[in-house]
Design a protein around this motif. Structure first.
Motif, PDB file in Angstrom:
ATOM      1  N   THR A  15      44.652  42.403  40.840  1.00 18.93           N
ATOM      2  CA  THR A  15      43.499  41.500  40.663  1.00 18.93           C
ATOM      3  C   THR A  15      43.341  40.329  41.763  1.00 18.93           C
ATOM      4  N   PHE A  16      42.291  39.882  42.387  1.00 20.14           N
ATOM      5  CA  PHE A  16      41.312  39.186  42.918  1.00 20.14           C
ATOM      6  C   PHE A  16      42.481  37.918  43.814  1.00 20.14           C
ATOM      7  N   ASP A  17      43.426  37.046  43.289  1.00 18.64           N
ATOM      8  CA  ASP A  17      44.606  36.807  43.643  1.00 18.64           C
ATOM      9  C   ASP A  17      45.409  37.147  43.812  1.00 18.64           C
ATOM     10  N   ASN A  18      45.594  38.057  43.627  1.00 14.66           N
ATOM     11  CA  ASN A  18      46.966  39.074  43.399  1.00 14.66           C
ATOM     12  C   ASN A  18      46.454  39.652  45.071  1.00 14.66           C
ATOM     13  N   LEU A  19      45.882  40.189  45.584  1.00 17.45           N
ATOM     14  CA  LEU A  19      44.722  40.449  47.297  1.00 17.45           C
ATOM     15  C   LEU A  19      45.138  39.926  47.801  1.00 17.45           C
ATOM     16  N   ALA A  54      30.934  48.648  36.412  1.00 17.11           N
ATOM     17  CA  ALA A  54      30.374  47.814  37.737  1.00 17.11           C
ATOM     18  C   ALA A  54      29.970  46.881  37.513  1.00 17.11           C
ATOM     19  N   ASP A  55      28.577  46.950  36.465  1.00 16.66           N
ATOM     20  CA  ASP A  55      27.562  45.920  36.460  1.00 16.66           C
ATOM     21  C   ASP A  55      28.867  44.659  36.005  1.00 16.66           C
ATOM     22  N   ASP A  56      29.521  44.886  35.331  1.00 12.89           N
ATOM     23  CA  ASP A  56      30.055  43.189  34.992  1.00 12.89           C
ATOM     24  C   ASP A  56      31.178  42.662  35.794  1.00 12.89           C
ATOM     25  N   LEU A  57      31.888  43.062  36.702  1.00 12.79           N
ATOM     26  CA  LEU A  57      31.573  42.640  37.883  1.00 12.79           C
ATOM     27  C   LEU A  57      31.931  41.862  38.028  1.00 12.79           C
ATOM     28  N   SER A  58      33.252  40.489  38.084  1.00 12.51           N
ATOM     29  CA  SER A  58      32.288  39.138  38.488  1.00 12.51           C
ATOM     30  C   SER A  58      32.656  39.006  40.365  1.00 12.51           C
ATOM     31  N   GLU A  59      32.203  38.252  40.636  1.00 19.15           N
ATOM     32  CA  GLU A  59      31.678  38.179  41.821  1.00 19.15           C
ATOM     33  C   GLU A  59      32.875  38.099  42.769  1.00 19.15           C
ATOM     34  N   ARG A  60      34.203  37.640  42.375  1.00 26.94           N
ATOM     35  CA  ARG A  60      35.475  37.349  42.728  1.00 26.94           C
ATOM     36  C   ARG A  60      35.715  39.203  42.949  1.00 26.94           C
ATOM     37  N   ASP A  61      35.655  39.681  41.366  1.00 27.54           N
ATOM     38  CA  ASP A  61      36.009  40.788  41.617  1.00 27.54           C
ATOM     39  C   ASP A  61      35.805  42.033  42.658  1.00 27.54           C
ATOM     40  N   GLU A  62      33.963  42.281  43.272  1.00 28.72           N
ATOM     41  CA  GLU A  62      33.453  42.903  43.851  1.00 28.72           C
ATOM     42  C   GLU A  62      33.481  42.230  44.908  1.00 28.72           C
ATOM     43  N   LEU A  63      34.164  41.367  45.306  1.00 27.47           N
ATOM     44  CA  LEU A  63      34.691  40.980  47.108  1.00 27.47           C
ATOM     45  C   LEU A  63      36.526  41.419  46.590  1.00 27.47           C
ATOM     46  N   ALA A  64      36.798  41.402  45.751  1.00 28.86           N
ATOM     47  CA  ALA A  64      38.091  42.099  45.641  1.00 28.86           C
ATOM     48  C   ALA A  64      37.576  43.427  46.011  1.00 28.86           C
ATOM     49  N   PHE A  65      37.289  44.423  45.509  1.00 26.22           N
ATOM     50  CA  PHE A  65      37.158  45.581  45.203  1.00 26.22           C
ATOM     51  C   PHE A  65      36.321  46.148  46.840  1.00 26.22           C
ATOM     52  N   CYS A  66      35.392  45.306  46.776  1.00 29.34           N
ATOM     53  CA  CYS A  66      34.896  45.484  48.833  1.00 29.34           C
ATOM     54  C   CYS A  66      36.168  45.964  49.808  1.00 29.34           C
ATOM     55  N   VAL A  67      36.789  44.420  49.658  1.00 31.82           N
ATOM     56  CA  VAL A  67      37.457  44.168  50.670  1.00 31.82           C
ATOM     57  C   VAL A  67      38.920  45.224  50.360  1.00 31.82           C
ATOM     58  N   ALA A  68      39.602  45.825  48.999  1.00 31.68           N
ATOM     59  CA  ALA A  68      41.076  46.364  49.171  1.00 31.68           C
ATOM     60  C   ALA A  68      40.372  47.993  49.876  1.00 31.68           C
ATOM     61  N   ARG A  69      38.578  48.718  49.272  1.00 33.58           N
ATOM     62  CA  ARG A  69      37.941  49.666  49.938  1.00 33.58           C
ATOM     63  C   ARG A  69      38.512  49.750  51.079  1.00 33.58           C
ATOM     64  N   ASP A  70      38.068  48.423  51.788  1.00 30.62           N
ATOM     65  CA  ASP A  70      38.026  49.044  53.337  1.00 30.62           C
ATOM     66  C   ASP A  70      39.618  48.968  54.337  1.00 30.62           C
ATOM     67  N   ILE A  71      40.300  47.713  53.270  1.00 34.77           N
ATOM     68  CA  ILE A  71      41.792  48.094  53.355  1.00 34.77           C
ATOM     69  C   ILE A  71      42.091  49.293  53.157  1.00 34.77           C
ATOM     70  N   GLU A  72      42.364  50.306  51.630  1.00 32.60           N
ATOM     71  CA  GLU A  72      42.742  51.574  52.043  1.00 32.60           C
ATOM     72  C   GLU A  72      41.633  52.614  52.307  1.00 32.60           C
ATOM     73  N   CYS A  73      40.900  52.311  52.756  1.00 26.68           N
ATOM     74  CA  CYS A  73      39.888  53.119  53.660  1.00 26.68           C
ATOM     75  C   CYS A  73      40.016  53.360  55.136  1.00 26.68           C
TER      76      CYS A  73
END
Length: 113
Positions: A15-19, A54-73
Motif C-alpha cells: 500500500t501507499f502508506d506502507n511504502l 490502471a484506470d482505477d488507481l487512486s492518485e495516491r496509488d498512482e504516486l506509490a506505483f511511480c515511486v516504487a517503480r523508480d526505486i526498483e528500477c
C-alpha cells in the motif's frame, strides 16, 4: 488474486502508506530490513498495482506505483552500473546500499501528496 512474485522479509501489505512508512524507516536509518528486501517489496508493490486496472488507481496509488517503480528500477541500474558482471555473481545483495539522498527524495515525493 494474491501473487507472491518475490520472496521478501518485509511482511506488509502493498500500500501507499506502507511504502511511505518503509521509506521513512530507511531515511531515519531505523530499518530492520536490507535495501535489497525493500527493492523486492517495491517490485511486488508495482506488480500488485499493475494488476489492478490502471484506470482505477487512486492518485495516491498512482504516486506509490511511480515511486516504487523508480526505486526498483534504480536498484537494478545501480547494481549493473556499480559492479562488474563477475562481482554480481557472488555479491551479497543484502549488503548493497543505494545513496541515502535517493531515499530522502523518494520520501519527499510521497509527502508531496
Amino acid at each position: 488474486m494474491n501473487w507472491n512474485w518475490n520472496e521478501t522479509a518485509i511482511n506488509l501489505p502493498y500500500t501507499f502508506d506502507n511504502l511511505k512508512e518503509l521509506l521513512n524507516n530507511i531515511c531515519n536509518k531505523k530499518n530492520n530490513f536490507s535495501q535489497y528486501e525493500f527493492a523486492k517489496w517495491c517490485d511486488n508493490l508495482t506488480m500488485t498495482l499493475d494488476d489492478d486496472e490502471a484506470d482505477d488507481l487512486s492518485e495516491r496509488d498512482e504516486l506509490a506505483f511511480c515511486v516504487a517503480r523508480d526505486i526498483e528500477c534504480q536498484w537494478d541500474l545501480y547494481l549493473i552500473n556499480t559492479y562488474s558482471y563477475k562481482k554480481l555473481q557472488t555479491l551479497d545483495l543484502s549488503q548493497v546500499s543505494l545513496p541515502q539522498e535517493w531515499f530522502l527524495r523518494w520520501f519527499e515525493e510521497l509527502n508531496s501528496f
